[in-house]
Each structure stands twice: as structure tokens, then as C-alpha cells.
Design a protein around this motif. Sequence first.
Motif, PDB file in Angstrom:
ATOM      1  N   MET A   1      20.544  31.238  35.302  1.00  0.00           N
ATOM      2  CA  MET A   1      21.777  32.115  35.577  1.00  0.00           C
ATOM      3  C   MET A   1      23.114  31.007  35.372  1.00  0.00           C
ATOM      4  O   MET A   1      22.833  29.816  35.333  1.00  0.00           O
ATOM      5  CB  MET A   1      21.590  32.313  37.035  1.00  0.00           C
ATOM      6  CG  MET A   1      20.528  33.615  37.394  1.00  0.00           C
ATOM      7  SD  MET A   1      20.546  33.963  38.926  1.00  0.00           S
ATOM      8  CE  MET A   1      19.655  32.644  39.637  1.00  0.00           C
ATOM      9  N   LYS A   2      24.125  31.797  35.350  1.00  0.00           N
ATOM     10  CA  LYS A   2      25.476  31.025  35.440  1.00  0.00           C
ATOM     11  C   LYS A   2      26.140  31.444  36.414  1.00  0.00           C
ATOM     12  O   LYS A   2      26.266  32.509  36.523  1.00  0.00           O
ATOM     13  CB  LYS A   2      26.056  31.072  34.044  1.00  0.00           C
ATOM     14  CG  LYS A   2      25.265  30.655  32.805  1.00  0.00           C
ATOM     15  CD  LYS A   2      26.101  30.967  31.474  1.00  0.00           C
ATOM     16  CE  LYS A   2      25.553  30.502  30.228  1.00  0.00           C
ATOM     17  NZ  LYS A   2      26.177  30.789  28.897  1.00  0.00           N
ATOM     18  N   LEU A   3      26.770  30.465  37.195  1.00  0.00           N
ATOM     19  CA  LEU A   3      27.804  30.785  38.589  1.00  0.00           C
ATOM     20  C   LEU A   3      29.076  30.283  38.216  1.00  0.00           C
ATOM     21  O   LEU A   3      29.340  29.085  37.793  1.00  0.00           O
ATOM     22  CB  LEU A   3      27.213  30.284  39.727  1.00  0.00           C
ATOM     23  CG  LEU A   3      28.069  30.244  40.837  1.00  0.00           C
ATOM     24  CD1 LEU A   3      27.898  31.884  41.101  1.00  0.00           C
ATOM     25  CD2 LEU A   3      27.831  29.503  41.970  1.00  0.00           C
ATOM     26  N   HIS A   4      29.871  31.135  37.953  1.00  0.00           N
ATOM     27  CA  HIS A   4      31.389  30.683  37.580  1.00  0.00           C
ATOM     28  C   HIS A   4      32.178  30.582  38.949  1.00  0.00           C
ATOM     29  O   HIS A   4      31.795  31.440  39.820  1.00  0.00           O
ATOM     30  CB  HIS A   4      32.099  31.897  36.719  1.00  0.00           C
ATOM     31  CG  HIS A   4      31.654  32.291  35.524  1.00  0.00           C
ATOM     32  ND1 HIS A   4      32.204  31.661  34.197  1.00  0.00           N
ATOM     33  CD2 HIS A   4      30.479  32.918  35.093  1.00  0.00           C
ATOM     34  CE1 HIS A   4      31.461  32.118  33.211  1.00  0.00           C
ATOM     35  NE2 HIS A   4      30.472  32.750  33.850  1.00  0.00           N
TER      36      HIS A   4
ATOM     37  N   LEU B   1      38.291  36.920  31.880  1.00  0.00           N
ATOM     38  CA  LEU B   1      38.758  38.212  32.193  1.00  0.00           C
ATOM     39  C   LEU B   1      37.901  39.219  31.527  1.00  0.00           C
ATOM     40  O   LEU B   1      37.658  40.185  32.095  1.00  0.00           O
ATOM     41  CB  LEU B   1      40.234  38.489  31.877  1.00  0.00           C
ATOM     42  CG  LEU B   1      41.334  37.819  32.905  1.00  0.00           C
ATOM     43  CD1 LEU B   1      42.801  38.111  32.348  1.00  0.00           C
ATOM     44  CD2 LEU B   1      41.138  38.190  34.335  1.00  0.00           C
ATOM     45  N   ALA B   2      37.251  38.784  30.462  1.00  0.00           N
ATOM     46  CA  ALA B   2      36.524  39.773  29.668  1.00  0.00           C
ATOM     47  C   ALA B   2      34.993  39.805  30.519  1.00  0.00           C
ATOM     48  O   ALA B   2      34.374  40.943  30.426  1.00  0.00           O
ATOM     49  CB  ALA B   2      36.038  39.154  28.396  1.00  0.00           C
ATOM     50  N   ILE B   3      34.965  39.147  31.358  1.00  0.00           N
ATOM     51  CA  ILE B   3      33.501  39.026  32.108  1.00  0.00           C
ATOM     52  C   ILE B   3      33.709  39.509  33.586  1.00  0.00           C
ATOM     53  O   ILE B   3      33.272  40.277  34.152  1.00  0.00           O
ATOM     54  CB  ILE B   3      33.009  37.494  32.419  1.00  0.00           C
ATOM     55  CG1 ILE B   3      32.536  36.891  30.903  1.00  0.00           C
ATOM     56  CG2 ILE B   3      31.583  37.339  33.204  1.00  0.00           C
ATOM     57  CD1 ILE B   3      32.160  35.441  31.073  1.00  0.00           C
ATOM     58  N   ASN B   4      34.838  39.079  34.072  1.00  0.00           N
ATOM     59  CA  ASN B   4      35.422  39.323  35.563  1.00  0.00           C
ATOM     60  C   ASN B   4      36.787  39.774  35.292  1.00  0.00           C
ATOM     61  O   ASN B   4      37.631  39.251  35.536  1.00  0.00           O
ATOM     62  CB  ASN B   4      35.154  38.416  36.456  1.00  0.00           C
ATOM     63  CG  ASN B   4      35.577  38.939  37.801  1.00  0.00           C
ATOM     64  OD1 ASN B   4      36.212  39.798  38.266  1.00  0.00           O
ATOM     65  ND2 ASN B   4      35.035  38.006  38.931  1.00  0.00           N
ATOM     66  N   PRO B   5      36.960  41.322  35.198  1.00  0.00           N
ATOM     67  CA  PRO B   5      38.479  41.858  35.011  1.00  0.00           C
ATOM     68  C   PRO B   5      39.447  41.484  36.202  1.00  0.00           C
ATOM     69  O   PRO B   5      40.508  41.462  36.040  1.00  0.00           O
ATOM     70  CB  PRO B   5      38.035  43.388  34.854  1.00  0.00           C
ATOM     71  CG  PRO B   5      36.885  43.439  34.312  1.00  0.00           C
ATOM     72  CD  PRO B   5      36.081  42.252  35.157  1.00  0.00           C
TER      73      PRO B   5
ATOM     74  N   LEU C   1      28.458  35.984  38.753  1.00  0.00           N
ATOM     75  CA  LEU C   1      27.286  35.477  38.576  1.00  0.00           C
ATOM     76  C   LEU C   1      26.687  36.181  36.950  1.00  0.00           C
ATOM     77  O   LEU C   1      26.735  37.407  37.110  1.00  0.00           O
ATOM     78  CB  LEU C   1      26.092  35.739  39.586  1.00  0.00           C
ATOM     79  CG  LEU C   1      24.952  35.059  39.458  1.00  0.00           C
ATOM     80  CD1 LEU C   1      24.620  33.604  39.621  1.00  0.00           C
ATOM     81  CD2 LEU C   1      23.706  35.656  40.580  1.00  0.00           C
ATOM     82  N   GLU C   2      26.193  35.413  36.281  1.00  0.00           N
ATOM     83  CA  GLU C   2      25.629  35.850  35.012  1.00  0.00           C
ATOM     84  C   GLU C   2      24.145  35.640  35.065  1.00  0.00           C
ATOM     85  O   GLU C   2      23.641  34.433  35.069  1.00  0.00           O
ATOM     86  CB  GLU C   2      26.243  35.146  33.717  1.00  0.00           C
ATOM     87  CG  GLU C   2      27.668  35.525  33.406  1.00  0.00           C
ATOM     88  CD  GLU C   2      28.260  34.966  32.088  1.00  0.00           C
ATOM     89  OE1 GLU C   2      27.836  35.635  31.115  1.00  0.00           O
ATOM     90  OE2 GLU C   2      28.857  33.791  32.076  1.00  0.00           O
ATOM     91  N   GLY C   3      23.332  36.595  34.814  1.00  0.00           N
ATOM     92  CA  GLY C   3      22.003  36.644  34.836  1.00  0.00           C
ATOM     93  C   GLY C   3      21.635  36.068  33.392  1.00  0.00           C
ATOM     94  O   GLY C   3      22.190  36.076  32.574  1.00  0.00           O
TER      95      GLY C   3
ATOM     96  N   VAL D   1      26.214  40.783  34.599  1.00  0.00           N
ATOM     97  CA  VAL D   1      27.026  40.203  35.261  1.00  0.00           C
ATOM     98  C   VAL D   1      27.321  40.873  36.605  1.00  0.00           C
ATOM     99  O   VAL D   1      27.208  42.190  36.657  1.00  0.00           O
ATOM    100  CB  VAL D   1      28.426  40.399  34.574  1.00  0.00           C
ATOM    101  CG1 VAL D   1      29.473  39.815  35.274  1.00  0.00           C
ATOM    102  CG2 VAL D   1      28.177  39.593  33.154  1.00  0.00           C
ATOM    103  N   LEU D   2      27.560  40.241  37.917  1.00  0.00           N
ATOM    104  CA  LEU D   2      27.787  40.558  39.003  1.00  0.00           C
ATOM    105  C   LEU D   2      28.965  39.666  39.516  1.00  0.00           C
ATOM    106  O   LEU D   2      29.099  38.634  39.478  1.00  0.00           O
ATOM    107  CB  LEU D   2      26.597  40.305  39.961  1.00  0.00           C
ATOM    108  CG  LEU D   2      25.274  41.455  39.825  1.00  0.00           C
ATOM    109  CD1 LEU D   2      24.426  40.860  40.800  1.00  0.00           C
ATOM    110  CD2 LEU D   2      26.159  42.740  40.358  1.00  0.00           C
ATOM    111  N   THR D   3      29.729  40.584  40.045  1.00  0.00           N
ATOM    112  CA  THR D   3      31.081  40.017  40.774  1.00  0.00           C
ATOM    113  C   THR D   3      30.943  40.312  42.297  1.00  0.00           C
ATOM    114  O   THR D   3      30.210  41.075  42.942  1.00  0.00           O
ATOM    115  CB  THR D   3      32.399  40.471  40.069  1.00  0.00           C
ATOM    116  OG1 THR D   3      32.601  41.889  40.374  1.00  0.00           O
ATOM    117  CG2 THR D   3      32.293  40.170  38.527  1.00  0.00           C
ATOM    118  N   GLN D   4      31.879  39.559  42.924  1.00  0.00           N
ATOM    119  CA  GLN D   4      31.998  39.766  44.681  1.00  0.00           C
ATOM    120  C   GLN D   4      30.898  38.983  45.242  1.00  0.00           C
ATOM    121  O   GLN D   4      29.840  39.397  45.012  1.00  0.00           O
ATOM    122  CB  GLN D   4      32.086  41.128  44.831  1.00  0.00           C
ATOM    123  CG  GLN D   4      33.384  41.825  44.502  1.00  0.00           C
ATOM    124  CD  GLN D   4      34.718  41.419  45.137  1.00  0.00           C
ATOM    125  OE1 GLN D   4      34.476  40.730  46.303  1.00  0.00           O
ATOM    126  NE2 GLN D   4      35.793  41.635  44.594  1.00  0.00           N
ATOM    127  N   SER D   5      31.115  38.123  45.985  1.00  0.00           N
ATOM    128  CA  SER D   5      30.034  37.085  46.373  1.00  0.00           C
ATOM    129  C   SER D   5      29.028  37.925  47.307  1.00  0.00           C
ATOM    130  O   SER D   5      28.007  37.730  47.151  1.00  0.00           O
ATOM    131  CB  SER D   5      30.938  36.095  47.654  1.00  0.00           C
ATOM    132  OG  SER D   5      31.788  36.604  48.586  1.00  0.00           O
TER     133      SER D   5
END
Length: 210
Positions: A1-4, A44-48, A55-57, A62-66
Motif C-alpha cells: 500500500m501507498k499512503l499519500h 490530481l490524476a489519482i485524487n481529483p 491510499l493506493e492499494g 485508490v481510496l480518498t477521504q480519511s
Amino acid sequence: MKLHGYFRSSAAYRVRIALNLKGLTAEHLPHHLRKGEQTAPDYLAINPQGLVPTLEGDGGTVLTQSLAIIEWLEETHPNPPLLPKDPLRRGKVRAFALAIACDIHPVQNLKVLARLRQLGLAEEKVTEWAAWANREGLAACEALVRDEKGSFCFGVAPTMADLCLVPQLANARRFGVDVSGFPRLLEAEAVAKEMKAFADAAPDRQPDAE
């Protein structure tokens, strides 16, 4: 996983705590919010929305919002639980978390404060705005848990409520809020910060901390 994320982002802070409590590892990818790195085209291509966290699995999801990320972690990695089993108690925990994530945090975050400056407010007034938002919201949160038993917000173990509370109290202090009037919240914060999962997620423990 990757956490931006960003070391000082309270929303990213919540997710770091959740990952630590669940015993999960993620590659942390920082985006400096004050330098506008969250508006780079590749992000922005990942999270508009151009917000953190994202969070990228491992499978490219891709998931946004905590809170959505934390709920997903709860459903896919249920131990230790961050929500009570009882439906009413789950609702109370969610309500507390949302009071912070939806009602306090958004009106004092970096984007809103930057807009206030654009509208001509003096820096002193911008800080006063942020302090007011924290003070008013935390007073309501104090009332929500005043009669709850246990050292944490809701019982003897951390829940999603505590994941939201600890970062928000850090924000409040950063804006000069006197938090001594919230003894129940401070009790929950103190016991939470004794846990390694919370301590390791703190902003000053992050590699991108300034």
C-alpha cells in the motif's frame, strides 16, 4: 500500500494511526501542502480533489477521504476493532468522528485559511478564525463524551473517535487554543498518546517533518 499525505495534515494523521493500530505497513509519499504539491497533475490524476490522504492499494485501487479509508481498513482488517459491535455505540463513535472530520477540520484547514487571506483578512484574523472553529467544535465534542466510561473517548480501547481527536487537539494547540477546558478530551488524548501506534503516527515522527 501507498499512503499519500503530509506530516502536518490531521486527516493523514488519522490514517497513519489506523494503519499502525492494524499492524499494516504502507509506503508514505509526502506532498508538501504549503508548496502546492497536491495540485500537481500526476497527483490530481489519482485524487481529483487535490487533498490528502489518498491510499493506493497493492492492486491499484485508490481510496480518498480519511474516514472512508479508515472504514475500509476496519472492514478488511477487523482486528483490533475501531468501531464497537453494538449498532448504537457504533453510531455514537461515528457521530463524534464526523463532528471533527466534517464540522471542525474543514473550516480551519489550509485551503480555507488561504482563501481568507486572499479575501484580505489580516493574519491575526485568520488565526482567530481557526482558533474559533477549534474551540467551538471541541466544546461540543467534550459534551458528547463527558459521561462516557473508560479512559478513551468511548470505552477502554481506542476507536475511530480517538483517531480523529488526537490530531484535532494538535491543530487546536497550533492555533493557540487553550484546551484546558476540555478535561475529558485531554484524558482520552493522554491515554492514546501512550500507545506506540499513536506516538509513531505523530507529525514530528514523520520523515517529511520540517
